[in-house]
Scaffold this motif. Structure first.
Motif, PDB file in Angstrom:
ATOM      1  N   THR A  85      -6.031  -5.216  -3.404  1.00  0.00           N
ATOM      2  CA  THR A  85      -5.373  -4.353  -4.375  1.00  0.00           C
ATOM      3  C   THR A  85      -5.560  -2.892  -3.973  1.00  0.00           C
ATOM      4  OG1 THR A  85      -7.371  -4.290  -5.733  1.00  0.00           O
ATOM      5  CG2 THR A  85      -5.756  -6.001  -6.222  1.00  0.00           C
ATOM      6  N   GLY A  86      -4.583  -2.061  -4.284  1.00  0.00           N
ATOM      7  CA  GLY A  86      -4.667  -0.646  -3.933  1.00  0.00           C
ATOM      8  C   GLY A  86      -4.282  -0.411  -2.490  1.00  0.00           C
ATOM      9  N   ARG A  87      -4.346   0.847  -2.095  1.00  0.00           N
ATOM     10  CA  ARG A  87      -3.975   1.214  -0.736  1.00  0.00           C
ATOM     11  C   ARG A  87      -5.147   0.998   0.224  1.00  0.00           C
ATOM     12  NH1 ARG A  87       0.058   6.453  -0.859  1.00  0.00           N
ATOM     13  NH2 ARG A  87       1.532   5.586  -2.390  1.00  0.00           N
ATOM     14  N   ARG A  88      -4.792   0.592   1.422  1.00  0.00           N
ATOM     15  CA  ARG A  88      -5.795   0.300   2.436  1.00  0.00           C
ATOM     16  C   ARG A  88      -6.475   1.596   2.886  1.00  0.00           C
ATOM     17  NH1 ARG A  88      -6.488  -4.051   5.853  1.00  0.00           N
ATOM     18  NH2 ARG A  88      -4.589  -4.968   4.977  1.00  0.00           N
ATOM     19  N   GLN A  89      -7.798   1.563   2.935  1.00  0.00           N
ATOM     20  CA  GLN A  89      -8.575   2.706   3.399  1.00  0.00           C
ATOM     21  C   GLN A  89      -8.866   2.566   4.895  1.00  0.00           C
ATOM     22  OE1 GLN A  89      -9.304   5.320   1.392  1.00  0.00           O
ATOM     23  NE2 GLN A  89      -8.169   4.263  -0.229  1.00  0.00           N
ATOM     24  N   ILE A  90      -8.441   3.568   5.650  1.00  0.00           N
ATOM     25  CA  ILE A  90      -8.636   3.533   7.086  1.00  0.00           C
ATOM     26  C   ILE A  90     -10.006   4.134   7.424  1.00  0.00           C
ATOM     27  CG2 ILE A  90      -7.708   4.168   9.346  1.00  0.00           C
ATOM     28  CD1 ILE A  90      -5.877   2.408   7.641  1.00  0.00           C
ATOM     29  N   PRO A  91     -10.864   3.392   8.120  1.00  0.00           N
ATOM     30  CA  PRO A  91     -12.181   3.947   8.489  1.00  0.00           C
ATOM     31  C   PRO A  91     -12.048   5.010   9.577  1.00  0.00           C
ATOM     32  CG  PRO A  91     -11.890   1.801   9.508  1.00  0.00           C
ATOM     33  CD  PRO A  91     -10.685   2.004   8.620  1.00  0.00           C
ATOM     34  N   ALA A 209      -1.742  -0.669   7.532  1.00  0.00           N
ATOM     35  CA  ALA A 209      -1.411   0.304   6.479  1.00  0.00           C
ATOM     36  C   ALA A 209       0.056   0.698   6.546  1.00  0.00           C
ATOM     37  CB  ALA A 209      -2.304   1.534   6.613  1.00  0.00           C
ATOM     38  N   ARG A 210       0.616   0.877   7.755  1.00  0.00           N
ATOM     39  CA  ARG A 210       2.037   1.211   7.898  1.00  0.00           C
ATOM     40  C   ARG A 210       2.912   0.062   7.413  1.00  0.00           C
ATOM     41  NH1 ARG A 210       0.160   3.877  12.738  1.00  0.00           N
ATOM     42  NH2 ARG A 210       0.461   1.957  13.929  1.00  0.00           N
ATOM     43  N   ASP A 211       2.532  -1.168   7.763  1.00  0.00           N
ATOM     44  CA  ASP A 211       3.311  -2.336   7.317  1.00  0.00           C
ATOM     45  C   ASP A 211       3.295  -2.445   5.796  1.00  0.00           C
ATOM     46  OD1 ASP A 211       3.729  -2.852   9.981  1.00  0.00           O
ATOM     47  OD2 ASP A 211       2.185  -4.429  10.107  1.00  0.00           O
ATOM     48  N   GLU A 212       2.137  -2.205   5.183  1.00  0.00           N
ATOM     49  CA  GLU A 212       2.037  -2.289   3.731  1.00  0.00           C
ATOM     50  C   GLU A 212       2.843  -1.187   3.050  1.00  0.00           C
ATOM     51  OE1 GLU A 212      -2.127  -2.159   3.040  1.00  0.00           O
ATOM     52  OE2 GLU A 212      -2.494  -4.199   3.782  1.00  0.00           O
ATOM     53  N   LYS A 213       2.899  -0.016   3.684  1.00  0.00           N
ATOM     54  CA  LYS A 213       3.685   1.080   3.125  1.00  0.00           C
ATOM     55  C   LYS A 213       5.176   0.735   3.116  1.00  0.00           C
ATOM     56  CE  LYS A 213       4.509   6.052   3.642  1.00  0.00           C
ATOM     57  NZ  LYS A 213       4.182   7.262   4.450  1.00  0.00           N
ATOM     58  N   VAL A 214       5.656   0.149   4.208  1.00  0.00           N
ATOM     59  CA  VAL A 214       7.058  -0.273   4.275  1.00  0.00           C
ATOM     60  C   VAL A 214       7.325  -1.356   3.240  1.00  0.00           C
ATOM     61  CG1 VAL A 214       8.779  -1.407   5.724  1.00  0.00           C
ATOM     62  CG2 VAL A 214       7.294   0.356   6.703  1.00  0.00           C
ATOM     63  N   ARG A 215       6.379  -2.283   3.084  1.00  0.00           N
ATOM     64  CA  ARG A 215       6.559  -3.364   2.126  1.00  0.00           C
ATOM     65  C   ARG A 215       6.640  -2.818   0.696  1.00  0.00           C
ATOM     66  NH1 ARG A 215       2.020  -5.860   2.741  1.00  0.00           N
ATOM     67  NH2 ARG A 215       2.665  -6.716   4.759  1.00  0.00           N
ATOM     68  N   ARG A 216       5.821  -1.809   0.383  1.00  0.00           N
ATOM     69  CA  ARG A 216       5.859  -1.223  -0.961  1.00  0.00           C
ATOM     70  C   ARG A 216       7.198  -0.539  -1.233  1.00  0.00           C
ATOM     71  NH1 ARG A 216       0.460   0.217   0.267  1.00  0.00           N
ATOM     72  NH2 ARG A 216       1.152   2.302   0.889  1.00  0.00           N
ATOM     73  N   LYS A 217       7.729   0.130  -0.220  1.00  0.00           N
ATOM     74  CA  LYS A 217       9.028   0.783  -0.396  1.00  0.00           C
ATOM     75  C   LYS A 217      10.128  -0.241  -0.650  1.00  0.00           C
ATOM     76  CE  LYS A 217       8.221   4.984   2.305  1.00  0.00           C
ATOM     77  NZ  LYS A 217       8.655   5.771   3.496  1.00  0.00           N
ATOM     78  N   VAL A 218      10.083  -1.342   0.079  1.00  0.00           N
ATOM     79  CA  VAL A 218      11.112  -2.384  -0.119  1.00  0.00           C
ATOM     80  C   VAL A 218      10.982  -2.997  -1.508  1.00  0.00           C
ATOM     81  CG1 VAL A 218      11.863  -4.659   0.660  1.00  0.00           C
ATOM     82  CG2 VAL A 218      11.250  -2.894   2.344  1.00  0.00           C
ATOM     83  N   GLU A 219       9.742  -3.231  -1.964  1.00  0.00           N
ATOM     84  CA  GLU A 219       9.557  -3.810  -3.298  1.00  0.00           C
ATOM     85  C   GLU A 219      10.023  -2.869  -4.390  1.00  0.00           C
ATOM     86  OE1 GLU A 219       5.442  -4.738  -3.401  1.00  0.00           O
ATOM     87  OE2 GLU A 219       5.603  -6.553  -2.164  1.00  0.00           O
ATOM     88  N   LYS A 220       9.754  -1.571  -4.240  1.00  0.00           N
ATOM     89  CA  LYS A 220      10.213  -0.609  -5.234  1.00  0.00           C
ATOM     90  C   LYS A 220      11.730  -0.514  -5.259  1.00  0.00           C
ATOM     91  CE  LYS A 220       6.157   2.380  -5.393  1.00  0.00           C
ATOM     92  NZ  LYS A 220       5.627   3.772  -5.152  1.00  0.00           N
TER      93      LYS A 220
END
Length: 226
Positions: A85-91, A209-220
């Motif tokens: 859940t939430g946005r992925r945190q990059i170490p 993180a980039r893949d999840e960002k694209v997925r969120r845009k498509v879902e919205k």
């Protein structure tokens, strides 16, 4: 300690010169001096052995209190998580005195701080031993020369009751120098290897993180159209 050693060396050198002239009292004094030095060395070794019986880090380990685990923490046995859940945190790749580690956020884990501190302390001790061994080589050469003079001129020294393959002072110093140098270089190679693996983890996390960002845009976008 160095001044005392120089005084003993000068005294022994003068006694050797007198011994060459056949002075019996000088020969007796020289043998007494060698016997006293041997006794001091044995006493020093016994004292050192007694100190080694108590672990050096025993008191430090007692003072370190292990923090209790967070009751809300998720067991590591359930990882990796299938759903996050939430946005992925990059170490971020961080170095502490040349030791790499991944930092996600502050405050830093006390366990991680403890491990890093112990690694740094070990590295500093190895550097100290490396410098000591390097400085000891010159002094060890004088010790070997001294033993050769005693053995060749008066038949006394390490040759009595010692095996033929017994190492010289310089052999011991050079072996310590090689050992510390090998361990330090091995640690550097290990640090570089770990750093490369950590960079690979960061790159994979960035891609996820980039893949999840694209997925969120498509879902919205689909939600707005619905």
């Amino acid at each position: 300690m160095e001044k005392n050693a120089n005084k003993i060396f000068v005294k022994a050198r003068d006694l050797l010169q007198s011994c060459k002239n056949g002075h019996k009292e000088s020969i007796s004094r020289l043998l007494t001096l060698v016997s006293d030095l041997s006794s001091n060395v044995k006493d020093g070794q016994a004292s050192k052995a007694t100190k080694l019986q108590t672990p050096q880090g025993a008191r430090r380990l007692k003072s370190f209190s292990i923090p209790k685990p967070n009751p809300n923490a998720v067991s590591v046995q359930s990882r990796p998580h299938l759903n996050i859940t939430g946005r992925r945190q990059i170490p971020r790749l961080v170095y502490a005195n040349q030791f790499p580690f991944l930092r996600f956020k502050k405050p830093q884990s006390p366990f991680l701080s403890y491990v890093i501190r112990k690694k740094i302390e070990q590295r500093h001790k190895r550097f100290d031993r490396l410098h000591q061994a390097d400085e000891a080589i010159e002094q060890a050469a004088h010790e070997d020369r001294w033993d050769e003079l005693l053995s060749s001129s008066y038949g006394i020294g390490p040759g009595q009751g010692a095996s033929e393959d017994e190492p010289q002072w310089t052999d011991v110093a050079r072996a310590e120098l090689r050992d510390m140098s090998f361990k330090l270089k091995a640690q550097e190679r290990s640090n570089r290897r770990i750093a490369r693996k950590m960079l690979d983890i960061i790159n994979k996390e960035k891609q996820l993180a980039r893949d999840e960002k694209v997925r969120r845009k498509v879902e919205k976008s689909l939600e707005r159209k619905a």
